[in-house]
Design a protein around this motif. Sequence first.
Motif, PDB file in Angstrom:
ATOM      1  N   ARG A   1       8.683   3.840 -14.115  1.00  0.00           N
ATOM      2  CA  ARG A   1       8.026   3.181 -12.986  1.00  0.00           C
ATOM      3  C   ARG A   1       7.036   2.133 -13.492  1.00  0.00           C
ATOM      4  NH1 ARG A   1       4.803   7.255 -10.006  1.00  0.00           N
ATOM      5  NH2 ARG A   1       6.852   8.197  -9.710  1.00  0.00           N
ATOM      6  N   TYR A   2       6.302   2.485 -14.539  1.00  0.00           N
ATOM      7  CA  TYR A   2       5.340   1.543 -15.127  1.00  0.00           C
ATOM      8  C   TYR A   2       6.055   0.312 -15.669  1.00  0.00           C
ATOM      9  CZ  TYR A   2       1.893  -0.358 -18.381  1.00  0.00           C
ATOM     10  OH  TYR A   2       1.052  -1.211 -19.063  1.00  0.00           O
ATOM     11  N   GLN A   3       7.137   0.526 -16.401  1.00  0.00           N
ATOM     12  CA  GLN A   3       7.880  -0.598 -16.969  1.00  0.00           C
ATOM     13  C   GLN A   3       8.504  -1.456 -15.872  1.00  0.00           C
ATOM     14  OE1 GLN A   3       7.711  -1.536 -20.016  1.00  0.00           O
ATOM     15  NE2 GLN A   3       6.569   0.267 -20.684  1.00  0.00           N
ATOM     16  N   ARG A   4       8.931  -0.824 -14.799  1.00  0.00           N
ATOM     17  CA  ARG A   4       9.486  -1.569 -13.665  1.00  0.00           C
ATOM     18  C   ARG A   4       8.444  -2.533 -13.096  1.00  0.00           C
ATOM     19  NH1 ARG A   4       9.381  -1.398  -8.190  1.00  0.00           N
ATOM     20  NH2 ARG A   4      11.306  -2.011  -7.105  1.00  0.00           N
ATOM     21  N   LEU A   5       7.206  -2.042 -12.968  1.00  0.00           N
ATOM     22  CA  LEU A   5       6.130  -2.872 -12.425  1.00  0.00           C
ATOM     23  C   LEU A   5       5.716  -3.969 -13.397  1.00  0.00           C
ATOM     24  CD1 LEU A   5       3.909  -0.069 -10.857  1.00  0.00           C
ATOM     25  CD2 LEU A   5       5.365  -1.673  -9.633  1.00  0.00           C
ATOM     26  N   MET A   6       5.690  -3.631 -14.680  1.00  0.00           N
ATOM     27  CA  MET A   6       5.215  -4.586 -15.676  1.00  0.00           C
ATOM     28  C   MET A   6       6.141  -5.789 -15.856  1.00  0.00           C
ATOM     29  SD  MET A   6       2.245  -3.798 -16.746  1.00  0.00           S
ATOM     30  CE  MET A   6       1.988  -3.356 -15.018  1.00  0.00           C
ATOM     31  N   LYS A   7       7.414  -5.641 -15.491  1.00  0.00           N
ATOM     32  CA  LYS A   7       8.322  -6.777 -15.659  1.00  0.00           C
ATOM     33  C   LYS A   7       8.126  -7.816 -14.563  1.00  0.00           C
ATOM     34  CE  LYS A   7      12.351  -5.151 -13.040  1.00  0.00           C
ATOM     35  NZ  LYS A   7      13.764  -4.745 -13.120  1.00  0.00           N
ATOM     36  N   PHE A   8       7.464  -7.443 -13.461  1.00  0.00           N
ATOM     37  CA  PHE A   8       7.240  -8.413 -12.402  1.00  0.00           C
ATOM     38  C   PHE A   8       6.328  -9.531 -12.897  1.00  0.00           C
ATOM     39  CE2 PHE A   8       7.715  -4.965  -8.872  1.00  0.00           C
ATOM     40  CZ  PHE A   8       9.059  -4.861  -9.196  1.00  0.00           C
ATOM     41  N   GLY A   9       6.725 -10.760 -12.664  1.00  0.00           N
ATOM     42  CA  GLY A   9       5.945 -11.898 -13.110  1.00  0.00           C
ATOM     43  C   GLY A   9       6.232 -12.323 -14.537  1.00  0.00           C
TER      44      GLY A   9
ATOM     45  N   GLY B   1       0.795  -1.222   0.000  1.00  0.00           N
ATOM     46  CA  GLY B   1       0.000   0.000   0.000  1.00  0.00           C
ATOM     47  C   GLY B   1       0.826   1.270   0.000  1.00  0.00           C
ATOM     48  N   ILE B   2       2.089   1.180   0.446  1.00  0.00           N
ATOM     49  CA  ILE B   2       2.992   2.342   0.342  1.00  0.00           C
ATOM     50  C   ILE B   2       4.306   1.916  -0.328  1.00  0.00           C
ATOM     51  CG2 ILE B   2       2.009   3.646   2.263  1.00  0.00           C
ATOM     52  CD1 ILE B   2       4.362   2.652   3.997  1.00  0.00           C
ATOM     53  N   GLY B   3       4.245   0.849  -1.133  1.00  0.00           N
ATOM     54  CA  GLY B   3       5.459   0.295  -1.707  1.00  0.00           C
ATOM     55  C   GLY B   3       5.643   0.454  -3.200  1.00  0.00           C
ATOM     56  N   VAL B   4       4.697   1.069  -3.905  1.00  0.00           N
ATOM     57  CA  VAL B   4       4.845   1.268  -5.352  1.00  0.00           C
ATOM     58  C   VAL B   4       5.752   2.477  -5.567  1.00  0.00           C
ATOM     59  CG1 VAL B   4       3.676   1.718  -7.525  1.00  0.00           C
ATOM     60  CG2 VAL B   4       2.580   0.286  -5.796  1.00  0.00           C
ATOM     61  N   ALA B   5       6.947   2.254  -6.088  1.00  0.00           N
ATOM     62  CA  ALA B   5       7.943   3.328  -6.127  1.00  0.00           C
ATOM     63  C   ALA B   5       8.838   3.219  -7.355  1.00  0.00           C
ATOM     64  CB  ALA B   5       8.792   3.273  -4.852  1.00  0.00           C
ATOM     65  N   ASP B   6       9.579   4.306  -7.589  1.00  0.00           N
ATOM     66  CA  ASP B   6      10.584   4.295  -8.652  1.00  0.00           C
ATOM     67  C   ASP B   6      11.775   3.430  -8.260  1.00  0.00           C
ATOM     68  OD1 ASP B   6       9.370   6.372 -10.419  1.00  0.00           O
ATOM     69  OD2 ASP B   6       9.703   7.631  -8.660  1.00  0.00           O
ATOM     70  N   ARG B   7      12.140   3.490  -6.991  1.00  0.00           N
ATOM     71  CA  ARG B   7      13.244   2.705  -6.458  1.00  0.00           C
ATOM     72  C   ARG B   7      12.830   2.139  -5.105  1.00  0.00           C
ATOM     73  NH1 ARG B   7      14.304   3.750 -10.899  1.00  0.00           N
ATOM     74  NH2 ARG B   7      16.217   4.626 -11.807  1.00  0.00           N
ATOM     75  N   VAL B   8      13.213   0.897  -4.849  1.00  0.00           N
ATOM     76  CA  VAL B   8      12.922   0.267  -3.563  1.00  0.00           C
ATOM     77  C   VAL B   8      14.238  -0.185  -2.937  1.00  0.00           C
ATOM     78  CG1 VAL B   8      11.761  -1.621  -2.364  1.00  0.00           C
ATOM     79  CG2 VAL B   8      10.648  -0.503  -4.312  1.00  0.00           C
ATOM     80  N   ALA B   9      14.431   0.199  -1.685  1.00  0.00           N
ATOM     81  CA  ALA B   9      15.603  -0.212  -0.917  1.00  0.00           C
ATOM     82  C   ALA B   9      15.159  -1.114   0.219  1.00  0.00           C
ATOM     83  CB  ALA B   9      16.333   1.012  -0.361  1.00  0.00           C
ATOM     84  N   MET B  10      16.031  -2.018   0.623  1.00  0.00           N
ATOM     85  CA  MET B  10      15.782  -2.870   1.782  1.00  0.00           C
ATOM     86  C   MET B  10      17.009  -2.875   2.672  1.00  0.00           C
ATOM     87  SD  MET B  10      13.825  -6.280   0.324  1.00  0.00           S
ATOM     88  CE  MET B  10      13.705  -7.020   1.964  1.00  0.00           C
ATOM     89  N   LEU B  11      16.805  -2.825   3.983  1.00  0.00           N
ATOM     90  CA  LEU B  11      17.910  -3.094   4.882  1.00  0.00           C
ATOM     91  C   LEU B  11      18.278  -4.570   4.743  1.00  0.00           C
ATOM     92  CD1 LEU B  11      17.044  -1.080   8.106  1.00  0.00           C
ATOM     93  CD2 LEU B  11      18.126  -0.326   5.991  1.00  0.00           C
TER      94      LEU B  11
END
Length: 274
Positions: A258-266, A160-170
């Motif tokens: 951002r759209y292309q980043r999401l579309m490659k998932f799956g 719900g707050i994770g759709v982003a241009d870049r995602v970082a994780m510890l």
Amino acid sequence: MKNKAAQSKAWKTVQIARHPERPQFLDYVSEIFTEFDALHGDRLFGDDGAMLGGLARLDGQPVMVIGQHRGRSTREKLQHNFGMSNPEGYRKAQRLMSMAERFGLPVFTFIDTMGAYPGVGAEERGQAEAIATSLAQMSSLKVPVIATVLGEGGSGGALGIGVADRVAMLSHSIYSVISPEGCASILWKTAEKAEQASEALALTAEKLKQIGIVEYVVDEGEGAHLQPEQVMQNLKAVLKEALEELHSLDANERCEARYQRLMKFGSSNLGLAS
């Protein structure tokens, strides 16, 4: 033997991500940002204690900061609903993101939740709709959006707050569609298989970067609770790097990327390495 070692490593990461002394959203805000001014309420129902947000500055630049906060003491955990947001939390986040869009402020979100609150009241007030609306809104924001997983990133509550241009994780955080215990209960009818499920879910930062779900893994040594100041500085450097990179794109380019980043998932282009 190799599989057993991998399972143990994933399960150890789950335990560190849940460590009670692990720094939380407000700890990072006070260290990384300045002049944080919290904003409250969704203007529809009320103010959600699990989802916090407001205006701040990153090295003098105005930004919008939104994140989930769990609390530590029993009183704080109840106040913040253990980090599990109600619909009004996601609608507050939407309100703040709309404000950021209006004033051209980059958006930084920080994920740390077991999942969205599953109570009857939350469902009656439209939990699924609130999360879906957040996903749609974030996918079309013209300002830079950077999300960071601080501890647990659980299911739709995290997305719900994770759709982003870049995602970082510890490096000792986790990000998954379901908890290991929940997955084990479904697949093996017992939560005792949670360790095995944690490996099957590919929920570690290292694995998720390998398959292209996240772009940055922030080193935290043996755990952010052991050296919080260093970890926060490491994260700040990553956030500044990501923001500088995104500023080099115009709004339309950023949205399309951002759209292309999401579309490659799956897709067949995104798969676990053998």
